[in-house]
Each structure stands twice: as C-alpha cells, then as structure tokens.
Design a protein around this motif. Structure first.
Motif, mmCIF file in Angstrom:
data_model
loop_
_atom_site.group_PDB
_atom_site.id
_atom_site.type_symbol
_atom_site.label_atom_id
_atom_site.label_comp_id
_atom_site.label_asym_id
_atom_site.label_seq_id
_atom_site.Cartn_x
_atom_site.Cartn_y
_atom_site.Cartn_z
ATOM 1 N N THR A 3 -73.457 -69.377 -30.279
ATOM 2 C CA THR A 3 -73.431 -68.468 -28.986
ATOM 3 C C THR A 3 -72.409 -67.491 -28.631
ATOM 4 O O THR A 3 -71.189 -67.727 -29.239
ATOM 5 C CB THR A 3 -73.548 -69.255 -27.942
ATOM 6 O OG1 THR A 3 -72.678 -70.186 -27.606
ATOM 7 C CG2 THR A 3 -74.947 -70.332 -27.878
ATOM 8 N N GLN A 133 -78.406 -61.477 -20.419
ATOM 9 C CA GLN A 133 -78.057 -62.018 -21.638
ATOM 10 C C GLN A 133 -77.676 -61.341 -22.593
ATOM 11 O O GLN A 133 -78.316 -60.196 -22.727
ATOM 12 C CB GLN A 133 -79.301 -62.925 -21.899
ATOM 13 C CG GLN A 133 -79.510 -63.913 -20.990
ATOM 14 C CD GLN A 133 -80.632 -64.951 -21.346
ATOM 15 O OE1 GLN A 133 -81.714 -64.393 -22.041
ATOM 16 N NE2 GLN A 133 -80.598 -66.237 -20.837
ATOM 17 N N SER A 135 -77.136 -60.783 -27.372
ATOM 18 C CA SER A 135 -77.375 -61.666 -28.645
ATOM 19 C C SER A 135 -76.843 -60.606 -29.540
ATOM 20 O O SER A 135 -77.015 -59.666 -29.643
ATOM 21 C CB SER A 135 -78.817 -61.812 -28.869
ATOM 22 O OG SER A 135 -78.978 -62.171 -30.432
ATOM 23 N N SER A 144 -77.381 -65.517 -25.262
ATOM 24 C CA SER A 144 -76.381 -66.227 -24.711
ATOM 25 C C SER A 144 -76.201 -65.572 -23.060
ATOM 26 O O SER A 144 -76.316 -64.083 -22.897
ATOM 27 C CB SER A 144 -75.085 -66.251 -25.165
ATOM 28 O OG SER A 144 -75.062 -66.715 -26.606
#
Length: 247
Positions: A3, A133, A135, A144
């Motif tokens: 992550t 989030q 990525s 994440s």
C-alpha cells in the motif's frame, strides 16, 4: 503490491520568520522525497487562519445547496472559458488522461464522474472528511487511503509536473469514494452521502514552454516541449467531452 503511505509533513519552519536555513532544508527534503516516491503529501503547520478556511467553506456549501437552475447560470462554453459550474456527470477525468496518452476517446467509453464542481481559476486540497484514495498501480489499481487531517491541506502533483521533471516526480492515480456516513443536505427532503472539497490548482502561465528538466549526465527527455496552456486545455476539453485543436 504494498500500500501507499502518504506522508504528513509539518511545514511550519517554512513560514516561521526565525526558522534557520537548516530547518527549512529538512522540510524541503521531506517534500522532495514525497514528490519522488508518492506524488501526494499532507501539510500541517501551514499558518492559514482557520476563520478564513471556515468562511470560504461555508460559502462553498451554500452555493452547492442552490437549485440546479441557479447553479446552471454559471455554465460557460468550455473551449472559450474553462471555468464556472459543471454538474454531476458532466466531467470525465479519465478521458483527459486518455487524451494525454494519445488515445481516441471516440473509441473508448469512460464513465462520467459523479461529482459537481465550480472552477474559479486555472493543487492543494481541503476536504471535510476522508474518502480520497491513491494508487501507484495503474493496472490493476491497489487503493490506499490518504490520511484525513482536519486542519491539513492535501498536496498532489499534476501530470504536467511529472512531464516537466522527466518522470522524476510522480502524478499519482487517485479517486474519491463515497463517505460511509449519511449527511443530510440543506435542500428539503434530500438525504445523501456528501463529501465537499476545495482545490487550488497552481498552474504555469499559459504561454510557458514546458521542457523536460534533465539532471543526470546522458539523460534524454521523454517528452517533447509543449506550451502549458495547450497541455491543460487538451486534457480539460477531453474531460468535458469536447475535441481539442491543441497539439
């Protein structure tokens, strides 16, 4: 894949009058590391008065609680004036990314963004709750959460900065998910899951030529020079479902 850890950086030594050069360099190195490894970071200790943030926050919420007829008065021809209001489903940011990569948006269907926005000018972000989030894995994405800090500002780099630094700094894939808790809107009878954010985009002058910054011996540019305004309008018009004459 692992992550992504988005760092929280205290930038108070950049705004303190009595901070030493060494103290400022510590912060600068933290920011540089975040730009190279993540493309996102959260800043605290920025010194922006809370009352200013609260006032503009309230004004923003008041606008979006207006009816559609009132908000649509601020819709403008995007090819002439890429600012103003756009309603839910109007923008498709993935189409802007596809245009940058040279893909034909007429052959690829991209789902519309479930958001509405008002653009004041050609990025830090302030949000009222979690939901953002990131990525680093484009296919498939591994999402994440960006840490939510009530008085913090989220900083993320854009595609033009990635291009300018010859891919040394990152422009990271990101999205916003629906908040978990229901929020009652001020519009009568409307119950919705709501997340509000305010973003400030710090852009180059439209006529600035962006050429790759080369820092290592033997390094070659990965991108051709481009005018900042042409690059941004190409992506913006594609995101609004319009073809661009910009190259």
């Amino acid at each position: 894949m692992a992550t992504v850890q988005v760092p929280i950086i205290d930038v108070s030594n950049l705004v303190k009058e009595d901070a030493t050069l060494d103290e400022k360099l510590v912060v600068a190195r933290e920011i540089g590391k975040a730009c190279e490894e993540v493309g996102f970071f959260v800043i605290v200790g920025h010194g922006v008065p809370k009352e200013i943030v609260d006032d503009i926050w309230a004004s923003t919420r008041e606008f979006f609680d207006l009816g559609d007829a009132e908000k649509n008065q601020y819709v403008y021809p995007q090819e002439e004036y890429p600012f103003g209001y756009s309603g839910i489903g109007t923008e498709i940011l993935s189409s802007g990314k596809a245009a940058e990569n040279g893909e034909d948006n007429g052959k690829v269907e991209h789902p519309p963004d479930i958001k509405e926005m008002f653009s004041l000018g050609p990025a830090s972000e302030k949000a009222d709750g979690p939901g953002l989030q990131v990525s680093k894995d484009v296919t498939p994405p591994v999402w994440s959460d960006v840490p939510f800090v009530a008085d913090g500002f989220i900083i993320n780099l854009g595609d033009l900065m990635k291009r300018w630094t010859n891919d040394k700094w990152l422009s990271t894939l990101h999205r916003v998910i629906i908040p978990e808790e229901d929020v009652v809107s001020e519009q009568e009878g409307l119950l919705c899951r709501r997340r509000q954010s305010m973003a400030f985009f710090h852009n180059l002058n439209r006529d600035a030529s962006v050429e790759c910054l080369l820092t290592a011996a033997g390094e070659t540019p990965k991108y051709e020079p481009i005018l900042a305004g042409d690059f941004l309008m190409q992506k913006h018009l594609a995101a609004m479902g319009q073809k661009s004459g910009y190259k």
